[in-house]
Design a protein around this motif. Structure first.
Motif, PDB file in Angstrom:
ATOM      1  N   VAL A 238      34.185  48.929  36.595  1.00 40.56           N
ATOM      2  CA  VAL A 238      33.357  49.151  37.783  1.00 40.56           C
ATOM      3  C   VAL A 238      32.250  50.164  37.521  1.00 40.56           C
ATOM      4  N   ARG A 239      32.615  51.334  36.980  1.00 40.67           N
ATOM      5  CA  ARG A 239      31.578  52.333  36.716  1.00 40.67           C
ATOM      6  C   ARG A 239      30.547  51.841  35.712  1.00 40.67           C
ATOM      7  N   ALA A 240      30.931  50.910  34.857  1.00 37.83           N
ATOM      8  CA  ALA A 240      29.986  50.344  33.889  1.00 37.83           C
ATOM      9  C   ALA A 240      28.795  49.694  34.578  1.00 37.83           C
ATOM     10  N   MET A 241      28.951  49.279  35.832  1.00 36.28           N
ATOM     11  CA  MET A 241      27.855  48.660  36.569  1.00 36.28           C
ATOM     12  C   MET A 241      26.641  49.595  36.673  1.00 36.28           C
ATOM     13  N   ILE A 242      26.904  50.898  36.777  1.00 35.49           N
ATOM     14  CA  ILE A 242      25.815  51.866  36.890  1.00 35.49           C
ATOM     15  C   ILE A 242      24.957  51.850  35.627  1.00 35.49           C
ATOM     16  N   GLU A 243      25.602  51.674  34.468  1.00 35.96           N
ATOM     17  CA  GLU A 243      24.864  51.648  33.207  1.00 35.96           C
ATOM     18  C   GLU A 243      24.055  50.362  33.040  1.00 35.96           C
ATOM     19  N   SER A 382      35.587  40.566  34.484  1.00 35.81           N
ATOM     20  CA  SER A 382      36.117  41.922  34.355  1.00 35.81           C
ATOM     21  C   SER A 382      36.618  42.455  35.695  1.00 35.81           C
ATOM     22  N   SER A 383      35.920  42.158  36.773  1.00 39.08           N
ATOM     23  CA  SER A 383      36.312  42.667  38.084  1.00 39.08           C
ATOM     24  C   SER A 383      37.603  42.028  38.577  1.00 39.08           C
ATOM     25  N   VAL A 384      37.754  40.735  38.368  1.00 36.24           N
ATOM     26  CA  VAL A 384      39.001  40.066  38.762  1.00 36.24           C
ATOM     27  C   VAL A 384      40.182  40.644  37.979  1.00 36.24           C
TER      28      VAL A 384
END
Length: 408
Positions: A238-243, A382-384
């Motif tokens: 999830v935090r990878a979305m920011i990158e 990845s989210s699932v």
């Protein structure tokens, strides 16, 4: 002490308020620089994979440096370590500006300089987090963590907004100059602080022996082990979305720079709202709360990448910022309140290793997959996977809650 509400008391009656102001100023510069670096890499390559490489250079050094930094935080003066690291960071930002202005900074050079900055950040993370308890009372620890989160995420709102405006109207090199200036100012602010002494970790076991003590403590304490596992998976998925926001913005907005600033700002807005509304909560319930927030963040990540147009993307970015922050605040509060002072630096070094390394690793893997199967599909998978993991861990979280005592 005057009878203020807890947040005002922490800000006005302790040195934490001064630290928070200086750290916030420095972090605005840091976020400006991160956005500038992401923008340059995207402009040079238009590759999500290279964004992942940049993120890895910034965040993955914590995997190597973090355990040593934890020992240093327990052995030596935490404030002096912070001052030295910030001074070197200011020099690196100035060097980046000079090389960029003279045309001597290319793709590899940018990644190397960001890796050096990331190494510094990893080296000082345990000392920076551990010294919070040297500025506030134990009863105010949750409030201080939440306030720090609000500050960090306000800078995530202000930094990208300022950087986006500067990219549109000025030479990007001035962003690095500004970061060097505000980081140097933070060094002067740190020099004013006088912290309470902390319990020093023993030196009888040698460097690697002391590292092992921190790892053994985490492995021995089941609730701590579970909450750090949840943060590892949430950070990677999830935090990878920011990158990866530069790549996401390119598909949602007509102007890439505007989209980058808007989505970064929206995530920061959600994070600030999360920090301001976070209650103290019972320590025993924090693990279950963390699983809930990472699961909701995974749902928002799917919406963000599959959404059509800027409006739903902005709403999803707000939700991601809110969920990430609530998960991180709860995790750090749990670690701070349940770890003995003599071990706090080493345990926080593992916390920092996971916090910094997991989104970098996730961005690298998701970015690699996105260049092959598409960003939306890579994020969906990845989210699932994260949602399934969070659901699977709920029974364990419930079973250990009874064993966690409420902080005194």
């Amino acid at each position: 002490m005057r009878t203020y509400p807890a947040p005002l008391r922490v800000l006005l009656d302790t040195q934490f308020g001064v630290f928070l102001a200086g750290n916030g100023l420095s972090l605005i510069g840091t976020w400006m620089q991160r956005i500038a670096c992401s923008w340059l890499i995207w402009d040079w390559t238009h590759s999500a994979f290279w964004l992942g490489i940049l993120s890895a250079g910034d965040l993955l050094p914590s995997v190597v440096v973090g355990p040593f930094a934890g020992v240093a935080a327990d052995r030596w003066d935490r404030l002096r370590q912070n001052m030295l690291a910030q001074a070197v960071s200011a020099v690196l930002a100035a060097l980046t500006a000079v090389l960029l202005a003279t045309g001597h900074l290319g793709l590899v050079g940018m990644v190397l300089l960001i890796t050096a900055q990331g190494t510094l950040s990893a080296a000082i993370q345990p000392a920076r987090l551990a010294m919070v308890q040297q500025m506030v009372a134990r009863a105010d620890m949750g409030t201080a963590v939440a306030l720090n989160s609000v500050s960090v995420n306000l800078t995530r709102l202000l930094g990208p907004a300022v950087a986006g405006a500067m990219i549109l109207h000025m030479d990007v090199v001035w962003i690095f100059v500004a970061n060097a200036a505000v980081t140097a100012a933070f060094v002067l602010i740190l020099a004013r602080l006088r912290l309470a002494p902390h319990a020093r970790g023993g030196r009888g076991h040698g460097l690697f022996g002391e590292m092992a003590e921190g790892v053994v403590h985490i492995l021995r304490v089941r609730p701590l082990r579970l909450i750090l596992l949840a943060m590892l998976c949430g950070g990677a998925m999830v935090r990878a979305m920011i990158e990866l926001i530069p790549a996401i913005a390119a598909g949602k907005f007509v102007n890439d720079a505007t989209g980058l600033a808007v989505l970064s700002g929206a995530a920061a807005f959600g994070a600030v709202a999360s920090g301001l509304t976070a209650g103290r909560g019972r320590t025993a319930h924090l693990l279950q709360d963390v699983l809930l927030w990472w699961g909701l963040g995974a749902v928002a990540a799917i919406v963000l990448t599959w959404s059509q147009g800027p409006v739903p993307a902005v709403a999803a970015a707000v939700a991601i910022g809110f969920a990430i922050t609530r998960g991180l605040v709860s995790t750090q509060t749990f670690v701070q309140l349940t770890t003995p002072d003599a071990l706090r630096g080493r345990v926080l070094s593992m916390h920092g290793l996971i916090a910094r390394g997991s989104p970098a690793l996730g961005a690298l893997v998701i970015g690699f997959a996105a260049d092959r199967i598409g960003l939306a599909r890579a994020v969906e998978v990845s989210s699932v996977a994260l949602i399934v993991l969070c659901v699977a861990l709920v029974p364990q979280a419930r079973s250990v809650s009874a064993s966690v005592e409420e902080a005194a």
